[in-house]
Write an enzyme that holds these catalytic residues in place. Structure first.
Site, PDB file in Angstrom:
ATOM      1  N   ARG A  32      26.816 -97.067  27.610  1.00 21.13           N
ATOM      2  CA  ARG A  32      27.147 -98.046  28.665  1.00 21.13           C
ATOM      3  C   ARG A  32      25.907 -98.331  29.533  1.00 21.13           C
ATOM      4  NH1 ARG A  32      31.080 -98.065  25.716  1.00 21.13           N
ATOM      5  NH2 ARG A  32      33.106 -97.158  26.175  1.00 21.13           N
ATOM      6  N   GLU A 176      47.116 -89.686  24.265  1.00 17.62           N
ATOM      7  CA  GLU A 176      46.488 -90.970  23.916  1.00 17.62           C
ATOM      8  C   GLU A 176      46.263 -91.063  22.411  1.00 17.62           C
ATOM      9  OE1 GLU A 176      42.605 -91.704  25.639  1.00 17.62           O
ATOM     10  OE2 GLU A 176      42.579 -93.764  24.922  1.00 17.62           O
ATOM     11  N   LYS A 218      49.416 -92.915  26.804  1.00 16.80           N
ATOM     12  CA  LYS A 218      48.320 -93.894  26.896  1.00 16.80           C
ATOM     13  C   LYS A 218      48.105 -94.499  25.516  1.00 16.80           C
ATOM     14  CE  LYS A 218      43.465 -94.414  28.175  1.00 16.80           C
ATOM     15  NZ  LYS A 218      42.473 -94.106  29.202  1.00 16.80           N
ATOM     16  N   SER A 260      42.137-100.044  27.330  1.00 15.37           N
ATOM     17  CA  SER A 260      41.716-101.434  27.101  1.00 15.37           C
ATOM     18  C   SER A 260      41.084-101.597  25.719  1.00 15.37           C
ATOM     19  CB  SER A 260      40.804-101.957  28.211  1.00 15.37           C
ATOM     20  OG  SER A 260      39.650-101.196  28.397  1.00 15.37           O
ATOM     21  N   GLY A 261      40.397-100.585  25.226  1.00 11.67           N
ATOM     22  CA  GLY A 261      40.026-100.521  23.815  1.00 11.67           C
ATOM     23  C   GLY A 261      39.092-101.591  23.285  1.00 11.67           C
ATOM     24  N   GLY A 262      38.354-102.274  24.166  1.00  3.73           N
ATOM     25  CA  GLY A 262      37.437-103.296  23.678  1.00  3.73           C
ATOM     26  C   GLY A 262      37.947-104.713  23.896  1.00  3.73           C
ATOM     27  N   ARG A 291      36.628 -99.539  30.081  1.00  7.83           N
ATOM     28  CA  ARG A 291      35.756-100.717  30.064  1.00  7.83           C
ATOM     29  C   ARG A 291      36.317-101.886  30.861  1.00  7.83           C
ATOM     30  NH1 ARG A 291      35.168-100.222  23.725  1.00  7.83           N
ATOM     31  NH2 ARG A 291      37.013 -98.972  24.162  1.00  7.83           N
TER      32      ARG A 291
HETATM   33  P1  13P Z   1      38.892 -98.117  27.403  1.00  8.07           P
HETATM   34  O1  13P Z   1      39.842 -98.731  28.388  1.00  8.07           O
HETATM   35  O2  13P Z   1      37.460 -98.558  27.587  1.00  8.07           O
HETATM   36  O3  13P Z   1      39.385 -98.225  25.987  1.00  8.07           O
HETATM   37  O4  13P Z   1      38.830 -96.573  27.751  1.00  8.07           O
HETATM   38  C1  13P Z   1      39.983 -95.892  28.021  1.00  8.07           C
HETATM   39  C2  13P Z   1      39.858 -94.493  27.576  1.00  8.07           C
HETATM   40  O5  13P Z   1      40.002 -93.576  28.345  1.00  8.07           O
HETATM   41  C3  13P Z   1      39.585 -94.246  26.151  1.00  8.07           C
HETATM   42  O6  13P Z   1      39.771 -92.891  25.874  1.00  8.07           O
END
Ligand code: 13P
Length: 339
Positions: A32, A176, A218, A260-262, A291
């Site tokens: 990042r 998650e 999550k 959010s995953g990208g 992100r």
């Molecule tokens: P993102 O929202 O960037 O996908 O990150 C969340 C997260 O904690 C991934 O493990």
């Protein structure tokens, strides 16, 4: 006496609020920082995260923060523990406790998350440092002939063992299981894989006697693969995501916080906003974005502390937009208003 897990879990999905995922591992935060040309030193990581945690909007829109272990132990430039800054907003500190992914033996192209060995004693220590919840991320990849049942069972078993250990020491587990959006698969293929994964997860949690009222899920949203020629719009994403979750997630679970995953910042907000506007769900639907909350403030900061006010304004804006999305009140026009 320790606070009941269900009370902590409820506070993590308090109305109008969601979670800030600031738990990037050292290699990930380096990636990042590379995007803004900043060096990933311990001091820079501290300054950047301290800037986020000192943003006044934390109080209104951030119910909890997921930290990397380094930050859980770290103090701000003036010596205040980072955990205390988070708590000063009424926000709950948590910690990422998995140790990342490795190739799954015998399963080409698939991953398994590591970190169960010695986890009980680490969790006790994290509780002592102020954490009240913990996160474990499993990764499920969609591709030709994958995911395999072996990958889904190895990962959901580990998630359930993690969750049971957390509850034993008084930490709320955030489970998650991330079905990645990478690939050219359709949204329907994402639905199918997410449904199978979540069924397996709730079977595994039951087998390990995890108390669902004291957990948070999550998940990924149900989306078209990032390289799929036809991209589903927000109404379809919202409909399919809620349908998939209703089929698989028991109503005893107090809250679901999406990764959010990208997705772009605005897509992540819009999708959550349409879900909350169009559907009644048995659980609270909120965010646990990394992100999608941090890209704008990271860019505004640019590695220079002179930019802290602009970076905090950018973070406050995204936090407010997502806070509004949790009650279905987000509108695209609000994106142009100043934070
Ligand atoms: P993102 O929202 O960037 O996908 O990150 C969340 C997260 O904690 C991934 O493990």
């Amino acid at each position: 006496m320790t606070e009941p897990l269900s009370e902590i879990a409820k506070a993590m999905v308090a109305p109008g609020k969601g979670i800030l995922a600031a738990d990037e591992s050292t290699p990930t935060i380096k990636k990042r920082f590379d995007t803004i040309g900043a060096e990933s030193t311990e001091e820079n990581r501290r300054d950047y995260r301290e800037m986020l945690f000192r943003t006044p909007a934390m109080k209104d829109f951030i119910s909890g923060v997921i930290l990397f272990e380094e930050t859980l132990r770290q103090s701000a430039a003036d010596g205040t523990p980072m955990v205390d800054i988070i708590k000063s907003h009424g926000s709950i500190p948590g910690v990422k406790v998995d140790q990342g992914t490795k190739p799954l033996a015998g399963h080409s192209g698939e991953l398994v998350t590591e970190g169960l060995d010695g986890l009980r004693s680490r969790l006790k220590e994290y509780y002592g440092l102020g954490a009240r919840f913990a996160k474990w991320r499993a990764v499920i990849t969609i591709g030709k002939d994958i995911p395999s049942s072996g990958c889904i069972s190895a990962n959901t078993h580990a998630l359930a063992c993690f969750a049971a250990l957390c509850q034993e020491v008084g930490l709320v587990p955030i489970v998650e299981p991330e079905v990645l959006m990478d690939g050219d698969h359709t949204i329907d293929r994402c639905f199918e894989v997410t449904e199978v994964t979540l069924h397996a997860l709730y079977d595994a949690l039951a087998a390990q006697r995890v108390v669902l009222e004291g957990t948070i899920l999550k998940p990924n949203m149900v989306l078209s693969g990032s390289d799929c020629a036809t991209q589903a719009g927000p109404e379809e994403v919202a409909e399919k995501t809620v349908q998939c979750l209703k089929r698989t997630v028991p109503s005893a679970v107090p809250g679901i916080v999406f990764l959010s995953g990208g997705q772009s910042d605005i897509d992540a907000t819009a999708h959550l906003g349409v879900m909350n506007r169009n559907y009644d769900a048995p659980w609270r639907l909120s965010y646990s974005y990394g992100r999608a909350l941090q890209t704008a403030p990271l860019k505004a900061w640019g590695g220079d502390n002179a930019n802290i006010p602009a970076a905090q304004a950018a973070f406050a804006h995204r936090a407010r937009m997502n806070g509004l999305a949790t009650s279905g009140k987000w509108q695209p026009s609000l994106e142009n208003e100043a934070a």
